[in-house]
Write a protein that holds these residues in place. Structure first.
Motif, short mmCIF file in Angstrom:
data_model
loop_
_atom_site.label_atom_id
_atom_site.label_comp_id
_atom_site.label_asym_id
_atom_site.label_seq_id
_atom_site.Cartn_x
_atom_site.Cartn_y
_atom_site.Cartn_z
N GLY A 189 5.34 -8.07 4.19
CA GLY A 189 6.55 -8.20 4.99
C GLY A 189 7.60 -7.22 4.52
N ILE A 190 8.29 -6.59 5.48
CA ILE A 190 9.29 -5.58 5.14
C ILE A 190 10.70 -6.06 5.48
CG2 ILE A 190 10.06 -3.21 5.55
CD1 ILE A 190 7.36 -3.38 4.17
N TYR A 191 10.87 -6.56 6.69
CA TYR A 191 12.20 -7.03 7.08
C TYR A 191 12.08 -8.05 8.20
CZ TYR A 191 11.89 -3.78 11.06
OH TYR A 191 11.50 -3.12 12.19
N GLY A 192 13.18 -8.73 8.44
CA GLY A 192 13.30 -9.61 9.58
C GLY A 192 14.57 -9.27 10.34
N ARG A 193 14.56 -9.64 11.63
CA ARG A 193 15.77 -9.52 12.44
C ARG A 193 15.90 -10.81 13.20
NH1 ARG A 193 16.33 -3.36 14.38
NH2 ARG A 193 18.40 -4.13 14.79
N ASN A 194 17.10 -11.17 13.58
CA ASN A 194 17.21 -12.35 14.43
C ASN A 194 18.23 -12.13 15.52
OD1 ASN A 194 19.82 -13.69 13.73
ND2 ASN A 194 18.88 -13.67 11.70
N ALA A 195 17.99 -12.84 16.63
CA ALA A 195 18.79 -12.64 17.84
C ALA A 195 20.23 -13.10 17.64
CB ALA A 195 18.15 -13.38 19.01
N GLY B 228 7.16 5.24 8.06
CA GLY B 228 5.83 4.67 8.21
C GLY B 228 5.72 3.80 9.44
N GLU B 229 4.48 3.47 9.79
CA GLU B 229 4.22 2.65 10.97
C GLU B 229 4.48 1.18 10.64
OE1 GLU B 229 0.59 1.18 13.86
OE2 GLU B 229 0.16 2.59 12.25
N ILE B 230 5.20 0.51 11.53
CA ILE B 230 5.58 -0.88 11.31
C ILE B 230 5.12 -1.70 12.51
CG2 ILE B 230 7.57 -2.43 11.19
CD1 ILE B 230 8.94 -0.22 9.54
N ARG B 231 4.60 -2.87 12.26
CA ARG B 231 4.29 -3.82 13.33
C ARG B 231 5.31 -4.94 13.28
NH1 ARG B 231 -1.29 -4.63 14.39
NH2 ARG B 231 -0.70 -6.45 15.60
N GLU B 232 5.64 -5.49 14.44
CA GLU B 232 6.59 -6.59 14.49
C GLU B 232 5.95 -7.80 15.15
OE1 GLU B 232 10.06 -5.06 16.50
OE2 GLU B 232 10.93 -4.40 14.60
N TYR B 233 6.33 -8.96 14.66
CA TYR B 233 5.90 -10.22 15.26
C TYR B 233 7.15 -11.01 15.61
CZ TYR B 233 4.04 -14.91 15.74
OH TYR B 233 3.74 -16.15 16.21
N CYS C 45 0.82 -1.22 0.00
CA CYS C 45 0.00 0.00 0.00
C CYS C 45 0.85 1.27 0.00
CB CYS C 45 -0.97 -0.01 1.18
SG CYS C 45 -0.22 0.34 2.79
N GLY C 46 2.14 1.14 0.25
CA GLY C 46 3.03 2.30 0.22
C GLY C 46 3.16 3.03 1.54
N ALA C 47 2.45 2.60 2.57
CA ALA C 47 2.52 3.29 3.87
C ALA C 47 3.89 3.11 4.53
CB ALA C 47 1.42 2.80 4.80
N VAL C 48 4.54 2.00 4.24
CA VAL C 48 5.87 1.74 4.80
C VAL C 48 6.87 1.75 3.64
CG1 VAL C 48 7.34 0.07 5.99
CG2 VAL C 48 4.93 0.30 6.65
N SER C 49 7.96 2.46 3.84
CA SER C 49 9.01 2.48 2.81
C SER C 49 10.36 2.56 3.50
CB SER C 49 8.81 3.66 1.86
OG SER C 49 8.90 4.87 2.59
#
Ligand SMILES: [Zn+2]
Ligand SMILES: [Zn+2]
Length: 136
Positions: free
Chosen positions: A80-86, A54-59, A9-13
């Motif tokens: 999905g925009i990105y991932g991170r790992n511990a 933009g507003e991002i939610r994380e799971y 939708c373009g809200a996150v970039s």
């Protein structure tokens, strides 16, 4: 290298002015469930080099690695925009699906290849690890 991308939708970039350090395809079960495409293309960059808007939610959950994995998505369209790992907390792994120029993605490694279903086999010519590469 300048990398940019956005959600459906373009809200996150995002914009990045850095070269990717890791580029990989992950066939883990969780990437399959969240990608809708069996595997996720992931471009790993230093987290501080990525300018997000933009507003991002994380799971967060426990990944196949046994360590915590965070996946970020747009709360409006769910892309999905990105991932991170511990295991590598200073890196952010952009989802190649969100790139403005998807051909910038040039995977050098495949992880969790043992999870690939027969209908989306791991491509030849790229080093593939059944799980994660051995930790050195
Ligand atoms: Zn969106
Ligand atoms: Zn994965």
């Amino acid at each position: 290298m300048c990398v940019s991308g956005k959600c459906l939708c373009g809200a996150v970039s995002y914009q990045v002015d850095a070269a990717p350090i890791f580029q990989l395809k992950c066939y883990c079960t969780d990437c399959r469930r969240t990608s809708a495409a069996v595997h996720a293309g992931l471009m790993g960059l230093p987290a501080e080099a990525v300018a997000l808007g933009g507003e991002i939610r994380e799971y967060r959950n426990c990944g196949d690695s046994g360590r915590e994995v965070t996946r970020a998505f747009c709360p409006t369209c769910g892309a999905g925009i990105y991932g991170r790992n511990a295991v590598m907390p200073h890196f952010l792994f952009l989802r190649a699906s969100s790139l403005d120029e998807p051909d910038l993605f040039d995977p050098q490694m495949i992880v969790f290849a043992s999870r690939a279903p027969a209908w989306d086999a791991v491509p030849p010519g790229i080093p593939a690890f059944p799980e994660l590469p051995p930790q050195s």
